[in-house]
Design a protein around this motif. Structure first.
Motif, PDB file in Angstrom:
ATOM      1  N   VAL A  57     -42.930 -23.851 -14.276  1.00 12.19           N
ATOM      2  CA  VAL A  57     -42.428 -25.162 -13.857  1.00 12.19           C
ATOM      3  C   VAL A  57     -41.405 -25.702 -14.854  1.00 12.19           C
ATOM      4  CG1 VAL A  57     -43.109 -27.562 -13.490  1.00 12.19           C
ATOM      5  CG2 VAL A  57     -44.431 -25.727 -12.462  1.00 12.19           C
ATOM      6  N   VAL A  58     -41.681 -25.583 -16.141  1.00 18.62           N
ATOM      7  CA  VAL A  58     -40.744 -26.100 -17.149  1.00 18.62           C
ATOM      8  C   VAL A  58     -39.416 -25.360 -17.080  1.00 18.62           C
ATOM      9  CG1 VAL A  58     -40.337 -26.237 -19.643  1.00 18.62           C
ATOM     10  CG2 VAL A  58     -42.494 -27.006 -18.694  1.00 18.62           C
ATOM     11  N   SER A  59     -39.438 -24.049 -16.869  1.00 23.35           N
ATOM     12  CA  SER A  59     -38.173 -23.315 -16.775  1.00 23.35           C
ATOM     13  C   SER A  59     -37.364 -23.756 -15.558  1.00 23.35           C
ATOM     14  CB  SER A  59     -38.432 -21.814 -16.741  1.00 23.35           C
ATOM     15  OG  SER A  59     -39.171 -21.471 -15.595  1.00 23.35           O
ATOM     16  N   PHE A  60     -38.026 -24.007 -14.427  1.00 20.61           N
ATOM     17  CA  PHE A  60     -37.298 -24.500 -13.258  1.00 20.61           C
ATOM     18  C   PHE A  60     -36.768 -25.915 -13.483  1.00 20.61           C
ATOM     19  CE2 PHE A  60     -39.497 -21.190 -10.706  1.00 20.61           C
ATOM     20  CZ  PHE A  60     -38.362 -20.640 -10.149  1.00 20.61           C
ATOM     21  N   LEU A  61     -37.532 -26.769 -14.148  1.00 21.41           N
ATOM     22  CA  LEU A  61     -37.062 -28.129 -14.428  1.00 21.41           C
ATOM     23  C   LEU A  61     -35.859 -28.134 -15.368  1.00 21.41           C
ATOM     24  CD1 LEU A  61     -40.428 -30.082 -14.756  1.00 21.41           C
ATOM     25  CD2 LEU A  61     -38.791 -30.169 -12.883  1.00 21.41           C
ATOM     26  N   VAL A  62     -35.889 -27.289 -16.368  1.00 29.45           N
ATOM     27  CA  VAL A  62     -34.740 -27.191 -17.277  1.00 29.45           C
ATOM     28  C   VAL A  62     -33.508 -26.708 -16.521  1.00 29.45           C
ATOM     29  CG1 VAL A  62     -33.817 -25.887 -19.236  1.00 29.45           C
ATOM     30  CG2 VAL A  62     -36.074 -26.920 -19.381  1.00 29.45           C
ATOM     31  N   ALA A  63     -33.676 -25.711 -15.667  1.00 30.96           N
ATOM     32  CA  ALA A  63     -32.539 -25.203 -14.900  1.00 30.96           C
ATOM     33  C   ALA A  63     -32.011 -26.253 -13.928  1.00 30.96           C
ATOM     34  CB  ALA A  63     -32.945 -23.941 -14.136  1.00 30.96           C
ATOM     35  N   TYR A  64     -32.895 -27.060 -13.338  1.00 35.89           N
ATOM     36  CA  TYR A  64     -32.465 -28.065 -12.367  1.00 35.89           C
ATOM     37  C   TYR A  64     -31.756 -29.232 -13.045  1.00 35.89           C
ATOM     38  CZ  TYR A  64     -32.611 -31.551  -8.682  1.00 35.89           C
ATOM     39  OH  TYR A  64     -32.264 -32.506  -7.770  1.00 35.89           O
ATOM     40  N   TYR A  65     -32.344 -29.760 -14.120  1.00 38.86           N
ATOM     41  CA  TYR A  65     -31.783 -30.953 -14.747  1.00 38.86           C
ATOM     42  C   TYR A  65     -30.622 -30.666 -15.686  1.00 38.86           C
ATOM     43  CZ  TYR A  65     -35.373 -33.860 -12.744  1.00 38.86           C
ATOM     44  OH  TYR A  65     -36.163 -34.529 -11.861  1.00 38.86           O
ATOM     45  N   SER A  66     -30.343 -29.417 -15.987  1.00 36.53           N
ATOM     46  CA  SER A  66     -29.171 -29.119 -16.809  1.00 36.53           C
ATOM     47  C   SER A  66     -27.940 -28.877 -15.937  1.00 36.53           C
ATOM     48  CB  SER A  66     -29.440 -27.905 -17.688  1.00 36.53           C
ATOM     49  OG  SER A  66     -29.606 -26.756 -16.888  1.00 36.53           O
ATOM     50  N   HIS A  67     -28.075 -29.034 -14.622  1.00 37.16           N
ATOM     51  CA  HIS A  67     -26.979 -28.894 -13.656  1.00 37.16           C
ATOM     52  C   HIS A  67     -26.307 -27.532 -13.785  1.00 37.16           C
ATOM     53  CE1 HIS A  67     -27.502 -33.066 -12.638  1.00 37.16           C
ATOM     54  NE2 HIS A  67     -27.382 -33.395 -13.916  1.00 37.16           N
ATOM     55  N   GLY A  68     -27.074 -26.513 -13.821  1.00 33.16           N
ATOM     56  CA  GLY A  68     -26.540 -25.158 -13.968  1.00 33.16           C
ATOM     57  C   GLY A  68     -26.467 -24.818 -15.443  1.00 33.16           C
ATOM     58  N   LEU A  69     -27.231 -23.849 -15.861  1.00 31.45           N
ATOM     59  CA  LEU A  69     -27.294 -23.541 -17.292  1.00 31.45           C
ATOM     60  C   LEU A  69     -25.959 -23.046 -17.829  1.00 31.45           C
ATOM     61  CD1 LEU A  69     -30.771 -21.836 -17.419  1.00 31.45           C
ATOM     62  CD2 LEU A  69     -30.165 -24.085 -18.235  1.00 31.45           C
ATOM     63  N   TRP A  70     -25.291 -22.192 -17.092  1.00 29.90           N
ATOM     64  CA  TRP A  70     -24.030 -21.641 -17.548  1.00 29.90           C
ATOM     65  C   TRP A  70     -22.969 -21.977 -16.507  1.00 29.90           C
ATOM     66  CZ3 TRP A  70     -28.580 -18.837 -17.737  1.00 29.90           C
ATOM     67  CH2 TRP A  70     -29.040 -18.564 -19.010  1.00 29.90           C
ATOM     68  N   LEU A  71     -22.125 -22.948 -16.822  1.00 30.18           N
ATOM     69  CA  LEU A  71     -21.057 -23.321 -15.911  1.00 30.18           C
ATOM     70  C   LEU A  71     -19.870 -22.391 -16.116  1.00 30.18           C
ATOM     71  CD1 LEU A  71     -21.046 -27.206 -16.140  1.00 30.18           C
ATOM     72  CD2 LEU A  71     -21.856 -25.791 -14.279  1.00 30.18           C
ATOM     73  N   LYS A  72     -19.382 -21.837 -15.037  1.00 30.72           N
ATOM     74  CA  LYS A  72     -18.191 -21.008 -15.124  1.00 30.72           C
ATOM     75  C   LYS A  72     -16.945 -21.825 -14.810  1.00 30.72           C
ATOM     76  CE  LYS A  72     -20.523 -16.749 -14.140  1.00 30.72           C
ATOM     77  NZ  LYS A  72     -20.700 -15.613 -13.281  1.00 30.72           N
ATOM     78  N   GLU A  73     -17.105 -22.809 -13.945  1.00 26.89           N
ATOM     79  CA  GLU A  73     -15.976 -23.659 -13.594  1.00 26.89           C
ATOM     80  C   GLU A  73     -16.535 -25.011 -13.188  1.00 26.89           C
ATOM     81  OE1 GLU A  73     -12.584 -23.812 -10.173  1.00 26.89           O
ATOM     82  OE2 GLU A  73     -13.161 -21.860 -10.943  1.00 26.89           O
ATOM     83  N   SER A  74     -15.857 -26.059 -13.613  1.00 28.74           N
ATOM     84  CA  SER A  74     -16.323 -27.397 -13.296  1.00 28.74           C
ATOM     85  C   SER A  74     -15.119 -28.311 -13.140  1.00 28.74           C
ATOM     86  CB  SER A  74     -17.239 -27.910 -14.410  1.00 28.74           C
ATOM     87  OG  SER A  74     -17.660 -29.211 -14.113  1.00 28.74           O
ATOM     88  N   SER A  75     -15.270 -29.325 -12.347  1.00 28.92           N
ATOM     89  CA  SER A  75     -14.194 -30.313 -12.199  1.00 28.92           C
ATOM     90  C   SER A  75     -14.819 -31.700 -12.238  1.00 28.92           C
ATOM     91  CB  SER A  75     -13.437 -30.100 -10.890  1.00 28.92           C
ATOM     92  OG  SER A  75     -14.314 -30.270  -9.795  1.00 28.92           O
TER      93      SER A  75
END
Length: 111
Positions: A57-75
Motif C-alpha cells: 500500500v505504501v509503495s502505491f501511495l508514494v507512486a500515486y502522490y508523487s505524480h509519476g515517479l520518473w517524469l520524462k516530459e512535463s508541461s
C-alpha cells in the motif's frame, strides 16, 4: 579407493576422494536455513500480514502522490494576471542612415 604411485625411492599413498575434491571447482554453496512456524490466528501472523500489506500500500501511495515517479516530459501552463493601467509604451528600433549605429526611440504615454 586408494591408489599407489611409485616413485623411484619412495611409495606415496594418495586417496582418490581427496584427488576428486581438489580437482573440482565449487560452484554454489548454501547456508543452513531455519524455518519458524506460527499458528494462523496469532499476533505474529497478524504482524507479518500487516507488514506485507503496508509495503504494498505504501509503495502505491508514494507512486500515486508523487505524480509519476520518473517524469520524462512535463508541461505547465499559467494564466497571467492582467491589469489595465491606461498606459501606452511605444518603442521604435532601427539604424541610422549609414546602417552602422543602432537607434531606439521610446515613448510612454499615460492618460
Amino acid at each position: 579407493n586408494t591408489m599407489f604411485l611409485s616413485l623411484p625411492p619412495v611409495i606415496i599413498k594418495v586417496d582418490v576422494q581427496v584427488l576428486r575434491k581438489f580437482s573440482m571447482i565449487q560452484i554454489c554453496t548454501s547456508s543452513l536455513k531455519k524455518r519458524f512456524y506460527a499458528p494462523i490466528f496469532s499476533s505474529t501472523t497478524l504482524f507479518v500480514f500487516l507488514v506485507y500489506f503496508s509495503t504494498i500500500v505504501v509503495s502505491f501511495l508514494v507512486a500515486y502522490y508523487s505524480h509519476g515517479l520518473w517524469l520524462k516530459e512535463s508541461s505547465y501552463r499559467e494564466q497571467p494576471r492582467v491589469k489595465f493601467l491606461n498606459t501606452m509604451f511605444l518603442s521604435l528600433q532601427g539604424y541610422d542612415g549609414s546602417w552602422q549605429n543602432p537607434m531606439e526611440i521610446a515613448y510612454r504615454w499615460t492618460e
